[in-house]
Write a protein that holds these residues in place. Structure first.
Motif, PDB file in Angstrom:
ATOM      1  N   UNK A   1      11.632  23.397  17.685  1.00  0.00           N
ATOM      2  CA  UNK A   1      12.962  23.128  18.258  1.00  0.00           C
ATOM      3  C   UNK A   1      12.956  21.836  19.081  1.00  0.00           C
ATOM      4  N   UNK A   2      11.814  21.545  19.679  1.00  0.00           N
ATOM      5  CA  UNK A   2      11.745  20.358  20.550  1.00  0.00           C
ATOM      6  C   UNK A   2      11.385  19.082  19.778  1.00  0.00           C
ATOM      7  N   UNK A   3      11.050  19.227  18.493  1.00  0.00           N
ATOM      8  CA  UNK A   3      10.501  18.074  17.754  1.00  0.00           C
ATOM      9  C   UNK A   3      11.585  17.309  17.005  1.00  0.00           C
ATOM     10  N   UNK A   4      11.283  16.065  16.754  1.00  0.00           N
ATOM     11  CA  UNK A   4      12.141  15.221  15.934  1.00  0.00           C
ATOM     12  C   UNK A   4      11.934  15.603  14.462  1.00  0.00           C
ATOM     13  N   UNK A   5      13.011  15.877  13.740  1.00  0.00           N
ATOM     14  CA  UNK A   5      12.872  16.306  12.343  1.00  0.00           C
ATOM     15  C   UNK A   5      12.809  15.097  11.419  1.00  0.00           C
ATOM     16  N   UNK A   6      11.769  15.024  10.609  1.00  0.00           N
ATOM     17  CA  UNK A   6      11.651  13.915   9.656  1.00  0.00           C
ATOM     18  C   UNK A   6      12.733  14.078   8.587  1.00  0.00           C
ATOM     19  N   UNK A   7      13.204  12.973   8.020  1.00  0.00           N
ATOM     20  CA  UNK A   7      14.308  13.064   7.054  1.00  0.00           C
ATOM     21  C   UNK A   7      13.971  14.014   5.896  1.00  0.00           C
ATOM     22  N   UNK A   8      14.973  14.765   5.455  1.00  0.00           N
ATOM     23  CA  UNK A   8      14.765  15.762   4.392  1.00  0.00           C
ATOM     24  C   UNK A   8      14.153  15.107   3.161  1.00  0.00           C
ATOM     25  N   UNK A   9      13.185  15.767   2.561  1.00  0.00           N
ATOM     26  CA  UNK A   9      12.574  15.268   1.328  1.00  0.00           C
ATOM     27  C   UNK A   9      11.428  14.293   1.547  1.00  0.00           C
ATOM     28  N   UNK A  10      11.212  13.843   2.785  1.00  0.00           N
ATOM     29  CA  UNK A  10      10.122  12.881   3.016  1.00  0.00           C
ATOM     30  C   UNK A  10       8.795  13.621   3.203  1.00  0.00           C
ATOM     31  N   UNK A  11       7.724  12.892   3.007  1.00  0.00           N
ATOM     32  CA  UNK A  11       6.373  13.456   3.071  1.00  0.00           C
ATOM     33  C   UNK A  11       5.531  12.568   3.986  1.00  0.00           C
ATOM     34  N   UNK A  12       4.863  13.211   4.946  1.00  0.00           N
ATOM     35  CA  UNK A  12       3.999  12.468   5.871  1.00  0.00           C
ATOM     36  C   UNK A  12       2.571  12.483   5.326  1.00  0.00           C
ATOM     37  N   UNK A  13       2.005  11.296   5.157  1.00  0.00           N
ATOM     38  CA  UNK A  13       0.618  11.151   4.689  1.00  0.00           C
ATOM     39  C   UNK A  13      -0.189  10.429   5.766  1.00  0.00           C
ATOM     40  N   UNK A  14      -1.511  10.614   5.801  1.00  0.00           N
ATOM     41  CA  UNK A  14      -2.331   9.803   6.715  1.00  0.00           C
ATOM     42  C   UNK A  14      -2.293   8.328   6.292  1.00  0.00           C
ATOM     43  N   UNK A  15      -2.467   7.435   7.235  1.00  0.00           N
ATOM     44  CA  UNK A  15      -2.508   6.005   6.929  1.00  0.00           C
ATOM     45  C   UNK A  15      -3.729   5.654   6.086  1.00  0.00           C
ATOM     46  N   UNK A  16      -3.623   4.544   5.360  1.00  0.00           N
ATOM     47  CA  UNK A  16      -4.683   4.124   4.442  1.00  0.00           C
ATOM     48  C   UNK A  16      -5.682   3.209   5.163  1.00  0.00           C
ATOM     49  N   UNK A  17      -6.945   3.337   4.795  1.00  0.00           N
ATOM     50  CA  UNK A  17      -8.037   2.576   5.418  1.00  0.00           C
ATOM     51  C   UNK A  17      -8.646   1.660   4.349  1.00  0.00           C
ATOM     52  N   UNK A  18      -8.447   0.357   4.494  1.00  0.00           N
ATOM     53  CA  UNK A  18      -9.005  -0.613   3.535  1.00  0.00           C
ATOM     54  C   UNK A  18     -10.266  -1.221   4.147  1.00  0.00           C
ATOM     55  N   UNK A  19     -11.413  -0.917   3.546  1.00  0.00           N
ATOM     56  CA  UNK A  19     -12.705  -1.312   4.137  1.00  0.00           C
ATOM     57  C   UNK A  19     -13.129  -2.738   3.809  1.00  0.00           C
ATOM     58  N   UNK A  20     -12.375  -3.449   2.961  1.00  0.00           N
ATOM     59  CA  UNK A  20     -12.892  -4.774   2.589  1.00  0.00           C
ATOM     60  C   UNK A  20     -11.770  -5.708   2.127  1.00  0.00           C
ATOM     61  N   UNK A  21     -11.431  -6.644   3.006  1.00  0.00           N
ATOM     62  CA  UNK A  21     -10.345  -7.601   2.744  1.00  0.00           C
ATOM     63  C   UNK A  21     -10.811  -8.988   3.184  1.00  0.00           C
ATOM     64  N   UNK A  22     -10.676  -9.974   2.299  1.00  0.00           N
ATOM     65  CA  UNK A  22     -10.899 -11.363   2.719  1.00  0.00           C
ATOM     66  C   UNK A  22      -9.526 -11.934   3.060  1.00  0.00           C
ATOM     67  N   UNK A  23      -9.183 -11.916   4.338  1.00  0.00           N
ATOM     68  CA  UNK A  23      -7.840 -12.346   4.742  1.00  0.00           C
ATOM     69  C   UNK A  23      -7.498 -13.773   4.269  1.00  0.00           C
ATOM     70  N   UNK A  24      -8.420 -14.733   4.362  1.00  0.00           N
ATOM     71  CA  UNK A  24      -8.045 -16.111   3.990  1.00  0.00           C
ATOM     72  C   UNK A  24      -7.799 -16.275   2.498  1.00  0.00           C
ATOM     73  N   UNK A  25      -8.217 -15.300   1.698  1.00  0.00           N
ATOM     74  CA  UNK A  25      -8.034 -15.431   0.249  1.00  0.00           C
ATOM     75  C   UNK A  25      -6.658 -14.945  -0.217  1.00  0.00           C
ATOM     76  N   UNK A  26      -5.813 -14.518   0.714  1.00  0.00           N
ATOM     77  CA  UNK A  26      -4.501 -13.982   0.317  1.00  0.00           C
ATOM     78  C   UNK A  26      -3.679 -14.977  -0.508  1.00  0.00           C
ATOM     79  N   UNK A  27      -3.720 -16.289  -0.198  1.00  0.00           N
ATOM     80  CA  UNK A  27      -2.915 -17.218  -1.002  1.00  0.00           C
ATOM     81  C   UNK A  27      -3.330 -17.271  -2.480  1.00  0.00           C
ATOM     82  N   UNK A  28      -4.534 -16.832  -2.826  1.00  0.00           N
ATOM     83  CA  UNK A  28      -4.889 -16.855  -4.252  1.00  0.00           C
ATOM     84  C   UNK A  28      -4.925 -15.435  -4.846  1.00  0.00           C
ATOM     85  N   UNK A  29      -4.270 -14.488  -4.176  1.00  0.00           N
ATOM     86  CA  UNK A  29      -4.235 -13.116  -4.696  1.00  0.00           C
ATOM     87  C   UNK A  29      -3.616 -13.089  -6.095  1.00  0.00           C
TER      88      UNK A  29
END
Ligand code: GUN
Ligand code: FE
Length: 455
Positions: free
Chosen positions: A55-83
């Motif tokens: 009763x005290x909680x904020x209700x998430x919009x109907x039909x939505x699904x809460x998932x845990x956030x994603x963990x990306x263990x390996x990203x070369x940030x400077x290489x994004x322009x050549x993705x």
């Protein structure tokens, strides 16, 4: 959706993979979040106090699904322009012809600022709430990446790349000496640790020898000593492809994993990208050291020359998470990485040569994983690799989460029955395959909405 859930509670349909191979759907869960963004309580229907908490909680919009956030263990940030491009050459030529010239441009901190802002925003919108970044050899641009993560609210590890080998690195993109690389690494560690906006250490440093071929032994030893002195974990690449694996065997007379270990470069929480050519001994050593493999199936397809034996590694007790490996991997979304991790494991099991009879096409036996395991690796498995309490809906975990809207008109995720009426493993399998950026209505880190950004 309110931008800040700290000190409040939400109720809705949550789905997570709290252990490898295990899925749990929690309809009408109530998650209470403390003032600092940790999960204080998870009420399930039927628990005492559930009704009052709901009763005290904020209700998430109907039909939505809460998932845990994603963990990306390996990203070369400077290489994004050549993705998504420039993957026509083997690793050693790709580095020399495309990647080192691109990374050298980050001497220009304004260029770095432009790229890194776009990357961090895009990854948060795609659900990557924890990111492990390589930057470049430039102290200022690396500090800028850490500042941007802190400002945007992304949980991150940021590493100033160290590479000093005069025969393996070009003159235009190389640390002047081992001492210079170590001093730069130390300066970036100090910057991140002392950052006034980072009191909870949501952003942390990582010691980052690029890979053994690009580092002198003096640098490897010095970075190992720095890891011991500072307690900072290490990220690097090992046994990625044939060339590098053979190079290290010839130079050091042992595998990359064994060599990293003798330099003190496998402290707990360290992340070794790839490992396609690792031996069972290498994997056992990693498990003992509590270091992890970042499994990067997309870049393995281009540079690995082999498929990482994921199930064997898991069986030997290695902590494994997933890495997009931007831009050796051409796709930035970690869900795309999880999709290929599933398919690669299936191909490893089936084999590839139709000229051989079925059953003789692969020598790997049972190598497949299921979608629940792929999702676990993308969430709680990645969290365990880093020693972080993320990836599950449980008390003490950080509230890092995605709100998926299956009905988003720009998506193609059509659910034909309500989530509550669907087998949880099937639902997770469908979400893993079908969730597009357009379906991610919001991303949260430590209870704060980090995407979309409030106007
Ligand atoms: N090995 C050394 N540097 C790199 C890099 O930037 N990407 C990949 N995939 N492997 C590497
Ligand atoms: Fe990489």
């Amino acid at each position: 959706m309110t931008p800040d859930l700290r000190g409040s509670a939400v109720t809705g349909f949550a789905l997570h993979a709290p252990e490898r191979g295990k899925v749990e759907a929690i309809p009408e869960t109530v998650i209470e979040i403390d003032d600092l963004g940790a999960i204080a309580t998870v009420h399930r229907p039927g628990d005492p106090g559930h009704a009052a908490a709901q009763r005290a909680a904020l209700t998430l919009p109907a039909g939505t699904i809460l998932l845990p956030g994603l963990v990306d263990l390996h990203i070369h940030a400077p290489q994004y322009p050549q993705l998504g491009t420039a993957l026509d050459l083997p690793l050693e030529e790709w580095l020399e012809n495309y990647t080192f010239p691109l990374e050298a441009r980050y001497a220009d901190t304004e260029f770095a600022d432009r790229v890194y802002r776009a990357l961090v925003a895009d990854l948060l919108a795609c659900g990557t709430t924890t990111a492990v970044y390589y930057a470049t050899i430039h102290d200022a641009a690396t500090c800028r990446l850490a500042d941007i993560c802190i400002e945007a609210g992304q949980r991150a590890f940021v590493g100033r790349v160290a590479m000093d080998h005069p025969e393996m690195c070009p003159d235009h993109y190389r640390d002047a000496s081992a001492e210079a690389a170590i001093a730069g690494t130390r300066a970036v560690i100090d910057h991140i640790r002392a950052h006034p906006g980072n009191p909870g250490a949501r952003v942390r440093p990582m010691i980052t020898p690029r890979f053994i071929p690009s580092c002198t032994d003096e640098l490897l030893a010095g970075l190992g000593e720095l890891a011991r002195e500072t307690g900072v974990a290490v990220q690097t690449h090992a046994s990625e492809g044939d060339w590098e694996h053979a190079h290290v065997l010839a130079r050091h007379g042992m595998t990359g994993t064994a060599s990293l270990d003798r330099f003190g470069l496998l402290p707990p929480g360290s992340v070794i990208a790839h490992g396609c050519h690792m031996s069972a001994e290498d994997m056992t050593l990693l498990a003992r050291r509590e270091a992890a493999v970042a499994h990067c199936p997309w870049s393995n397809a281009y540079f690995g020359g082999a498929v990482f034996p994921l199930r064997r590694a898991l069986g030997l007790g290695v902590r494994v998470g997933l890495g997009s490996d931007i831009s050796g991997g051409p796709l930035a979304s970690l869900l795309d990485t999880a999709r290929l991790a599933l398919a690669a494991a299936r191909m490893l099991e089936a084999g590839t040569d139709a000229g051989l009879p079925p059953g003789e096409r692969s020598r790997h036996g049972a190598a497949r994983i299921d979608a629940v395991t792929a999702f676990f690796l993308a969430t709680a498995g990645g969290g365990e690799a880093l020693g972080l309490p993320v990836g599950r809906f449980a008390p003490g975990q950080r509230f890092d989460a995605l709100l998926v809207d299956p009905a988003a008109p720009q998506g193609m995720l059509r659910l034909w029955e309500p989530p509550e009426a669907t087998d949880p493993a099937r639902l997770l399998e469908r979400l893993l395959h079908g969730t597009a950026r357009a379906n991610i209505a919001a991303s949260f880190v430590d209870g704060r909405r980090v995407a979309p950004v409030a106007a």
